[in-house]
Design a protein around this motif. Structure first.
Motif, short mmCIF file in Angstrom:
data_model
loop_
_atom_site.label_atom_id
_atom_site.label_comp_id
_atom_site.label_asym_id
_atom_site.label_seq_id
_atom_site.Cartn_x
_atom_site.Cartn_y
_atom_site.Cartn_z
N LEU A 1 0.73 -1.14 -0.10
CA LEU A 1 -0.05 -0.05 -0.06
C LEU A 1 0.68 1.30 0.04
CD1 LEU A 1 -3.01 1.08 0.03
CD2 LEU A 1 -2.92 0.87 2.65
N ILE A 2 0.77 2.07 -1.12
CA ILE A 2 1.42 3.46 -1.24
C ILE A 2 0.51 4.24 -1.19
CG2 ILE A 2 3.16 4.52 -2.81
CD1 ILE A 2 4.15 1.92 -3.87
N GLY A 3 0.87 5.41 -0.25
CA GLY A 3 -0.17 6.53 -0.17
C GLY A 3 -1.07 5.97 1.11
N GLU A 4 -2.24 6.57 0.96
CA GLU A 4 -3.20 6.51 2.17
C GLU A 4 -4.52 6.18 1.81
OE1 GLU A 4 -2.97 10.38 4.07
OE2 GLU A 4 -1.32 9.59 5.52
N ALA A 5 -5.12 4.93 2.37
CA ALA A 5 -6.45 4.59 1.87
C ALA A 5 -7.23 4.68 2.94
CB ALA A 5 -6.37 2.95 1.34
N ILE A 6 -8.43 5.46 2.92
CA ILE A 6 -9.15 5.88 4.01
C ILE A 6 -10.71 5.16 3.72
CG2 ILE A 6 -10.26 7.91 5.16
CD1 ILE A 6 -8.29 9.64 3.36
N PRO A 7 -10.96 4.54 4.67
CA PRO A 7 -12.07 3.38 4.61
C PRO A 7 -13.41 4.15 4.64
CG PRO A 7 -11.11 3.21 6.55
CD PRO A 7 -10.24 4.31 5.94
N HIS B 1 -3.78 6.60 -3.51
CA HIS B 1 -2.99 5.52 -3.06
C HIS B 1 -3.10 4.64 -4.39
CE1 HIS B 1 -7.23 4.44 -2.16
NE2 HIS B 1 -6.89 3.29 -2.82
N PHE B 2 -1.99 4.03 -4.17
CA PHE B 2 -1.83 2.38 -5.07
C PHE B 2 -1.97 1.36 -4.24
CE2 PHE B 2 1.05 5.38 -7.65
CZ PHE B 2 0.31 5.50 -8.59
N ALA B 3 -2.41 0.38 -4.44
CA ALA B 3 -2.61 -0.84 -3.48
C ALA B 3 -2.63 -2.14 -4.46
CB ALA B 3 -3.82 -1.08 -2.81
N ILE B 4 -1.32 -2.99 -4.15
CA ILE B 4 -1.18 -3.97 -5.09
C ILE B 4 -1.19 -5.30 -4.09
CG2 ILE B 4 0.57 -5.47 -6.16
CD1 ILE B 4 1.74 -2.60 -6.90
N THR B 5 -2.10 -6.48 -4.57
CA THR B 5 -2.31 -7.82 -3.71
C THR B 5 -1.90 -8.87 -4.55
OG1 THR B 5 -4.09 -6.54 -2.32
CG2 THR B 5 -3.77 -8.85 -2.31
N VAL B 6 -1.10 -9.66 -4.32
CA VAL B 6 -0.74 -11.01 -5.06
C VAL B 6 -0.78 -11.98 -4.06
CG1 VAL B 6 1.14 -12.06 -6.26
CG2 VAL B 6 1.06 -9.68 -6.25
N THR B 7 -1.73 -13.00 -4.59
CA THR B 7 -1.97 -14.34 -3.63
C THR B 7 -0.95 -15.56 -3.90
OG1 THR B 7 -3.62 -15.12 -5.24
CG2 THR B 7 -4.28 -13.55 -3.59
N ALA B 8 -1.13 -16.36 -3.06
CA ALA B 8 -0.14 -17.75 -3.49
C ALA B 8 -0.33 -18.20 -4.81
CB ALA B 8 -0.51 -18.59 -2.36
N PRO B 9 -1.65 -18.45 -5.11
CA PRO B 9 -1.90 -18.97 -6.61
C PRO B 9 -1.42 -18.14 -7.80
CG PRO B 9 -3.97 -19.14 -5.44
CD PRO B 9 -2.91 -18.03 -4.72
N GLY B 10 -1.22 -16.86 -7.55
CA GLY B 10 -0.70 -15.82 -8.53
C GLY B 10 -1.67 -14.79 -9.00
N ARG B 11 -2.85 -14.75 -8.14
CA ARG B 11 -3.89 -13.64 -8.50
C ARG B 11 -3.49 -12.32 -8.33
NH1 ARG B 11 -7.66 -16.01 -5.78
NH2 ARG B 11 -8.37 -17.19 -7.30
N ILE B 12 -3.53 -11.59 -8.91
CA ILE B 12 -3.28 -9.86 -8.71
C ILE B 12 -4.45 -9.12 -8.94
CG2 ILE B 12 -1.96 -8.16 -9.97
CD1 ILE B 12 -0.24 -10.48 -11.30
#
Length: 289
Positions: A66-72, A102-113
């Motif tokens: 998470l780069i920057g600030e994500a406000i929920p 913000h930029f937010a990047i999530t990578v899971t174990a199976p390779g989902r982006i």
């Protein structure tokens, strides 16, 4: 001031070559910190100003940057990379949108982006596929880090931009690179092609129709104050780029009204009209300049 490059490439030599080339480019920027992570055939490298907010979390099942600030929500609270990873790692549809730049990047174990950005698309995210290679970057120059990418101008996209002052179908002036649309997230299944999925669309409302102009002014004023209280954390040193023009002058006034600690910066020569205007605005508001 932040940039990232994601590379999905089954060839480890090319993948690492791209990451190191991007890291070298980012590290050359004064005051920039760099970092990276790798999971399977996916690697991510980033660089950002050393005081810029960032967070990274990793488990056996996922990595979240998470780069920057994500406000929920309506309050000033921020989301951590750990909370983001838990929320997004197994989501089949995009969770509720988050405010903030913000930029937010999530990578899971199976390779989902999954890659998300600010809801209005101010921070650019571009992506390109080269056979079984996927590149995603926030800076056009970082695509050149991969040895297979050919940095060529797309004349059709250039013509569209000149004629409409906007992108058509997300096509950028770099051939083969598309820009993620505002309000969408970029997703891929393991080894699959990237696709854009809608997360946020502004609600069109008529509830302000017929309201007297003076009431509209006060409603806008209160909306600006609420936005500043949500976006700007009290007790933290903040910097405002102040030109002395309408937009930055208005924001400076709201920050001063909310008594937020802020320092104004103006780029240019002291003899410039903008600099002189900004100087007078800062003095009138009691803001260091």
């Amino acid at each position: 001031m932040a940039s990232f490059l994601l590379v999905r490439d089954p060839d480890p030599t090319r993948r690492r070559q791209a990451v190191e080339a991007a890291r070298k480019t980012l590290a050359a920027r004064s005051g920039f910190d760099t970092g990276s992570f790798e999971r399977g055939d996916i690697a991510v490298v980033w660089g950002l100003w050393h005081e810029a907010p960032r967070d990274f979390a990793s488990t056996e099942q996922w990595d979240a940057l998470l780069i920057g600030e994500a406000i929920p929500g309506p309050g000033p609270g921020r989301v951590s990379a750990s909370a983001w990873g838990v929320e997004w790692a197994h989501a089949t549809t995009p969770p509720a949108p988050h405010d903030g730049h913000h930029f937010a990047i999530t990578v899971t174990a199976p390779g989902r982006i999954t890659i998300a950005g600010d809801l209005l698309g101010f921070l650019p995210v571009g992506y390109a596929t080269l056979g079984d290679v996927l590149l995603v970057a926030s800076n056009p120059g970082l695509f050149r880090s991969h040895p297979l990418f050919r940095d060529e101008l797309d004349p059709v996209a250039v013509t569209a931009i000149l004629m409409t002052n906007s992108l058509i179908g997300g096509a950028t002036i770099q051939r083969g690179v598309r820009r993620l649309a505002a309000g969408f997230v970029l997703r891929t299944e393991p080894g699959g092609p990237p696709f854009e999925e809608l997360q946020f669309r502004p609600v069109v409302s008529g509830r302000h129709h017929g309201v007297p102009a003076v009431d509209c002014v006060w409603r806008l004023h209160e909306a600006l104050r609420s936005a500043v209280r949500r976006q700007v954390l009290p007790g933290v040193r903040n910097t405002l780029l102040l030109s002395g023009g309408l937009d930055s002058r208005l924001l400076a006034g709201v920050l001063a009204l909310e008594q937020m600690p802020v320092e104004a910066v103006t780029r240019g020569s002291p003899k410039d009209n903008e600099y002189q205007c900004a100087r007078r605005v800062a003095a009138a508001l009691g803001i260091p300049h």
